[in-house]
Each structure stands twice: as structure tokens, then as C-alpha cells.
Write a protein that holds these residues in place. Structure first.
Motif, mmCIF file in Angstrom:
data_model
loop_
_atom_site.group_PDB
_atom_site.id
_atom_site.type_symbol
_atom_site.label_atom_id
_atom_site.label_comp_id
_atom_site.label_asym_id
_atom_site.label_seq_id
_atom_site.Cartn_x
_atom_site.Cartn_y
_atom_site.Cartn_z
ATOM 1 N N ILE A 22 -1.771 -1.441 -13.477
ATOM 2 C CA ILE A 22 -2.442 -0.264 -14.014
ATOM 3 C C ILE A 22 -1.510 0.933 -13.865
ATOM 4 O O ILE A 22 -1.072 1.254 -12.757
ATOM 5 N N GLY A 23 -1.205 1.586 -14.984
ATOM 6 C CA GLY A 23 -0.319 2.741 -14.916
ATOM 7 C C GLY A 23 1.078 2.331 -14.484
ATOM 8 O O GLY A 23 1.563 1.243 -14.795
ATOM 9 N N THR A 24 1.718 3.196 -13.730
ATOM 10 C CA THR A 24 3.082 2.913 -13.270
ATOM 11 C C THR A 24 3.128 2.448 -11.824
ATOM 12 O O THR A 24 4.104 1.830 -11.407
ATOM 13 N N THR A 25 2.067 2.717 -11.055
ATOM 14 C CA THR A 25 2.100 2.357 -9.630
ATOM 15 C C THR A 25 0.937 1.471 -9.204
ATOM 16 O O THR A 25 0.900 1.017 -8.066
ATOM 17 N N GLY A 26 -0.021 1.220 -10.084
ATOM 18 C CA GLY A 26 -1.190 0.427 -9.706
ATOM 19 C C GLY A 26 -0.928 -1.065 -9.821
ATOM 20 O O GLY A 26 -0.437 -1.539 -10.839
ATOM 21 N N TYR A 27 -1.240 -1.817 -8.772
ATOM 22 C CA TYR A 27 -1.041 -3.265 -8.803
ATOM 23 C C TYR A 27 -1.993 -3.944 -7.822
ATOM 24 O O TYR A 27 -2.588 -3.304 -6.953
ATOM 25 N N LEU A 28 -2.119 -5.251 -7.977
ATOM 26 C CA LEU A 28 -2.927 -6.075 -7.085
ATOM 27 C C LEU A 28 -2.032 -6.804 -6.092
ATOM 28 O O LEU A 28 -0.882 -7.130 -6.388
ATOM 29 N N SER A 29 -2.589 -7.077 -4.934
ATOM 30 C CA SER A 29 -1.952 -7.974 -3.974
ATOM 31 C C SER A 29 -3.067 -8.678 -3.214
ATOM 32 O O SER A 29 -4.242 -8.333 -3.355
ATOM 33 N N MET A 30 -2.694 -9.676 -2.425
ATOM 34 C CA MET A 30 -3.681 -10.391 -1.620
ATOM 35 C C MET A 30 -3.116 -10.622 -0.228
ATOM 36 O O MET A 30 -1.931 -10.924 -0.069
ATOM 37 N N ILE A 31 -3.980 -10.465 0.755
ATOM 38 C CA ILE A 31 -3.594 -10.752 2.135
ATOM 39 C C ILE A 31 -4.661 -11.650 2.756
ATOM 40 O O ILE A 31 -5.807 -11.685 2.298
ATOM 41 N N ASP A 32 -4.262 -12.382 3.782
ATOM 42 C CA ASP A 32 -5.246 -13.204 4.477
ATOM 43 C C ASP A 32 -5.806 -12.431 5.666
ATOM 44 O O ASP A 32 -5.444 -11.274 5.909
ATOM 45 N N GLN A 33 -6.685 -13.057 6.403
ATOM 46 C CA GLN A 33 -7.370 -12.357 7.488
ATOM 47 C C GLN A 33 -6.440 -11.991 8.637
ATOM 48 O O GLN A 33 -6.784 -11.162 9.488
ATOM 49 N N ASP A 34 -5.250 -12.576 8.657
ATOM 50 C CA ASP A 34 -4.265 -12.237 9.687
ATOM 51 C C ASP A 34 -3.325 -11.122 9.243
ATOM 52 O O ASP A 34 -2.390 -10.769 9.967
ATOM 53 N N GLY A 35 -3.559 -10.580 8.043
ATOM 54 C CA GLY A 35 -2.725 -9.491 7.558
ATOM 55 C C GLY A 35 -1.420 -9.944 6.931
ATOM 56 O O GLY A 35 -0.510 -9.140 6.739
ATOM 57 N N MET A 36 -1.334 -11.211 6.578
ATOM 58 C CA MET A 36 -0.118 -11.734 5.951
ATOM 59 C C MET A 36 -0.292 -11.705 4.434
ATOM 60 O O MET A 36 -1.319 -12.138 3.911
ATOM 61 N N PHE A 37 0.716 -11.184 3.747
ATOM 62 C CA PHE A 37 0.657 -11.213 2.287
ATOM 63 C C PHE A 37 0.701 -12.661 1.808
ATOM 64 O O PHE A 37 1.596 -13.426 2.177
ATOM 65 N N ILE A 38 -0.261 -13.029 0.965
ATOM 66 C CA ILE A 38 -0.237 -14.355 0.348
ATOM 67 C C ILE A 38 0.031 -14.249 -1.150
ATOM 68 O O ILE A 38 0.277 -15.257 -1.812
ATOM 69 N N SER A 39 -0.007 -13.019 -1.663
ATOM 70 C CA SER A 39 0.357 -12.779 -3.058
ATOM 71 C C SER A 39 0.715 -11.306 -3.201
ATOM 72 O O SER A 39 -0.019 -10.432 -2.719
ATOM 73 N N HIS A 40 1.843 -11.057 -3.844
ATOM 74 C CA HIS A 40 2.316 -9.675 -3.990
ATOM 75 C C HIS A 40 3.354 -9.647 -5.105
ATOM 76 O O HIS A 40 4.110 -10.611 -5.269
ATOM 77 N N PRO A 41 3.400 -8.551 -5.897
ATOM 78 C CA PRO A 41 4.437 -8.468 -6.939
ATOM 79 C C PRO A 41 5.848 -8.617 -6.379
ATOM 80 O O PRO A 41 6.722 -9.171 -7.044
ATOM 81 N N GLN A 42 6.065 -8.119 -5.158
ATOM 82 C CA GLN A 42 7.348 -8.349 -4.483
ATOM 83 C C GLN A 42 7.234 -9.668 -3.718
ATOM 84 O O GLN A 42 6.745 -9.708 -2.588
ATOM 85 N N LYS A 43 7.672 -10.740 -4.339
ATOM 86 C CA LYS A 43 7.417 -12.068 -3.786
ATOM 87 C C LYS A 43 8.097 -12.302 -2.441
ATOM 88 O O LYS A 43 7.685 -13.185 -1.687
ATOM 89 N N ASN A 44 9.112 -11.501 -2.147
ATOM 90 C CA ASN A 44 9.777 -11.660 -0.853
ATOM 91 C C ASN A 44 8.889 -11.216 0.311
ATOM 92 O O ASN A 44 9.185 -11.502 1.476
ATOM 93 N N LEU A 45 7.790 -10.528 0.016
ATOM 94 C CA LEU A 45 6.865 -10.106 1.072
ATOM 95 C C LEU A 45 5.850 -11.191 1.427
ATOM 96 O O LEU A 45 5.185 -11.105 2.454
#
Length: 375
Positions: free
Chosen positions: A191-214
Motif C-alpha cells: 500500500i503506497g510507498t511504505t505500507g506492507y504486510l509481514s507475519m511473526i510467530d508468538q516468539d517474535g520471529m519473522f516467518i514472512s517479510h518482504p525482506q526475506k533475509n529477516l
């Protein structure tokens, strides 16, 4: 300033509504997609070829039939990392499976057939959450996101029990890759230039992010910790920093209450705070330009009105005064019926000029009479 403070809450509210729509729609799509993965795993588990090979895992013909079926299913779902089958044995029971001339020992909970050339045969085990839960009687189980035992890339697993006469004899596993998951659910939701989705698990670990290295990166967990603190406090829409940049977050939770799964997942929509308020700044800029244009227009209007109502009449007065100074008493100022101060002054000068002219005529007549008498 007034416009800014009035517009800021409205901009934040509008972003909240947008973020909620995006996150909830994504959550609904994710639920349907997970349900599809569950059905796929259960369909594979019920196939007679899968049941037969699980009952006789070393039988070459049954292995060939099951292998062909599993390979076809993998071709239909290329985003799967692997579609292996796990065997349920007694704790001390094992068999030996030939994998391209290499004998692999397979025990309880191990994979005994796969769709990646036998690379995972003999791996896995009853300690894995999805094997443990399915063998314990769950109709399916969704694992945590973890590095693949094949390549180390992030995946999660959906497992379903293989049943024979109501008894669990093994498990079917489908393993969606998180890179596909990210492309399907995350990268398309910009959305726009800075809006994006990501997902984290209950431990605070990224499980999905546009920056896949995260993804599954401890550094990512450190970056998202302020967000996790807000989530732990029960907030769903809030302002927080990410890598030093203020962002507005909306969080939608996919809970274990909805599925048999190891971790709760959080769908997070975030957008730069500056972009959220960009509409207010744009409105302020437009307002400033509009006010500037109005001010210029008013100034020009005042100028022309002043010139028309004051400057031009005053110029006429000046010319008339100069004429009187030079002795021309015939001058008369056209007041045009004006009732303003300039009009009153013009009439006064006309009256004064008329009076001087009349006095001059009388003086001339008196002088003429005196001259005539003297003669």
C-alpha cells in the motif's frame, strides 16, 4: 496549525480502517489457504496407494505406485518443499530402505519415502511437533516455521495421519515453502510507498517479510521486539519504531484456537508514519497555496479599488490645485456624484475655486469702476 491538529486524527483513523481491511482480508485468505493445505494432506493420507505402502514400506511395487502418486501431487503443488511419508513403528522397530544403493535405517516417525530423490528418507522423528501430535490422534497438525531439513530454507509442515481400520500407521506431510508463502500473501499486499504486510510467530520471529533475509533471523526478532511488547499489552493499532523509523501498525492474530497448530501467527500491516500523515501535509500545502492566492487576489483588488476610488480622484485634485496655483480658476473637478471623502473634498475645492473666481470677477469689476471714475 489548526488544520494539522484537526486533520491528523482523521488521517490516522483512515489508515486504521485501511490497515484493518488489508489485514483481515489477508487473514481470511490465509485461513482458506491453510484449509486447502490440510485437505491436500488428508487427501494424500487417504489414498489407497499411500495406505498400502505404509503397511508394506519395503515392498518395491507398492513403493513405486506410491512414489508415482506422490510425485504427481508434488508436480501439482510446486511450492511444496517435499511430500514425504512417515512410518509409525514400535520404539525399537526399524527397517532398511535402499536409496540408490545406500541403505537407510528407518524407525518410528522417520520418513520412509519422499519426493526429493530419497534425500530425506530416515530423517525426522517422533520428537518433531507435527509427528508427535498426529501420532497422538490429531486429525492434522500445522508445525512451527523452521529451517527445512533438506536445504535449511524456511518452511512449515502440515501433517495428517494415515489410517488403517481406524489405527494410525503413519503420517503424510506437505511442506509449503515460506518464500512462496511470502510472495503469495505478503509481497502482493503493498500500500503506497511504505505500507506492507509481514507475519511473526508468538516468539517474535519473522516467518514472512518482504525482506526475506529477516525470516527466522534473530536480528529480525530484535527489531520487532517493541512491536511484540505492544501486542503483549493487548494493543492492535499503535505507533512503534522499526529500525529507527516510526511506523503505524495494525495486528491481526491467527490463533491456535482456529487450527491445530504449534504457534500463533500474527499478520501485521505497517506503514510509515510520515506517509500516513502525508495527506494532512498535502492538505496543509494546498491550504497554504490557496490562502496565498486569496491574499494576492485581495491585495490586487484593494490596490485597484484604492487606485480607482482614491488615487485617480486625488490625481485630479492635484491637477486642479496646480491649475488654481497657476491662476487658472476655470478648472472644475468632476465628482461623479461620489459621496466619499474624496468626493466631498472635490466639491469643497470646486466651491472654493468658484468662490475665488467670483471674488476675482468682483475685484476686477471694482477696479474697472474706479478707473472709469478717475477718468
Amino acid at each position: 496549525i489548526v488544520v494539522y491538529y484537526l486533520g491528523k486524527p482523521e488521517a490516522i483513523k483512515t489508515n486504521h480502517e485501511l490497515a484493518e481491511i488489508v489485514a483481515k482480508k489477508t487473514n481470511q485468505a490465509l485461513i482458506r489457504w491453510l484449509e486447502e493445505q490440510i485437505r491436500t494432506a488428508q487427501t494424500i493420507a487417504r489414498d489407497p496407494r499411500v495406505v498400502d505402502v505404509t503397511l508394506s514400506p519395503a515392498d518395491p511395487q507398492k513403493r513405486a505406485a506410491a512414489q508415482q502418486f506422490l510425485s504427481q501431487m508434488h508436480a501439482l503443488h510446486p511450492y511444496y518443499e517435499n511430500i514425504p511419508l512417515a512410518i509409525k513403528f514400535a520404539e525399537d522397530q526399524t527397517i532398511s530402505i535402499d536409496v540408490q544403493g545406500d541403505q537407510k535405517v528407518v524407525g518410528n516417525g522417520n520418513f520412509f519415502i519422499d519426493t526429493v530423490g530419497g534425500k530425506t528418507i530416515g530423517k525426522c522423528g517422533p520428537q518433531f511437533t507435527y509427528i508427535k501430535n498426529v501420532f497422538a490422534g490429531k486429525p492434522y497438525f500445522i508445525s512451527e516455521v523452521y529451517p527445512s531439513i533438506l536445504r535449511g530454507n524456511p518452511i512449515f509442515v502440515v501433517a495428517a495421519p494415515i489410517l488403517h481400520h481406524g489405527q494410525i500407521i503413519g503420517a503424510t506431510i506437505v511442506a509449503p515453502r515460506m518464500d512462496y508463502f511470502t510472495e503469495y500473501f505478503v509481497e502482493k499486499s503493498v500500500i503506497g510507498t511504505t505500507g506492507y504486510l509481514s507475519m511473526i510467530d508468538q516468539d517474535g520471529m519473522f516467518i514472512s517479510h518482504p525482506q526475506k533475509n529477516l525470516i527466522l533471523n534473530p536480528k529480525g526478532r530484535d527489531l520487532v521486539q517493541p512491536v511484540m511488547d505492544k501486542i503483549a499489552a493487548g494493543e492492535s493499532y499503535f505507533l512503534s519504531d522499526f529500525a529507527g523509523t516510526p511506523k503505524v501498525y495494525y495486528v491481526e492474530k491467527l490463533t491456535t484456537a482456529q487450527f491445530h497448530m504449534e504457534d500463533s501467527w500474527y499478520i501485521i500491516f505497517c506503514r510509515g508514519y510520515d506517509e500516513v500523515l502525508a495527506g494532512v501535509f498535502a492538505f496543509l500545502f494546498k491550504t497554504f497555496i490557496s490562502m496565498l492566492l486569496v491574499a494576492v487576489a485581495v491585495t490586487l483588488l484593494v490596490y485597484f479599488l484604492t487606485r480607482s476610488l482614491i488615487s485617480k480622484p486625488m490625481d485630479k485634485l492635484t491637477v486642479a490645485a496646480d491649475c488654481v496655483t497657476n491662476g487658472d480658476l476655470r478648472v472644475k473637478i468632476d465628482t461623479g456624484g461620489s459621496l466619499n471623502e474624496v468626493g466631498v473634498l472635490s466639491r469643497s475645492i470646486n466651491n472654493m475655486t468658484q468662490s475665488i473666481r467670483e471674488q476675482t470677477i468682483k475685484i476686477r469689476e471694482a477696479v474697472h469702476t474706479l478707473n472709469a471714475t478717475a477718468t
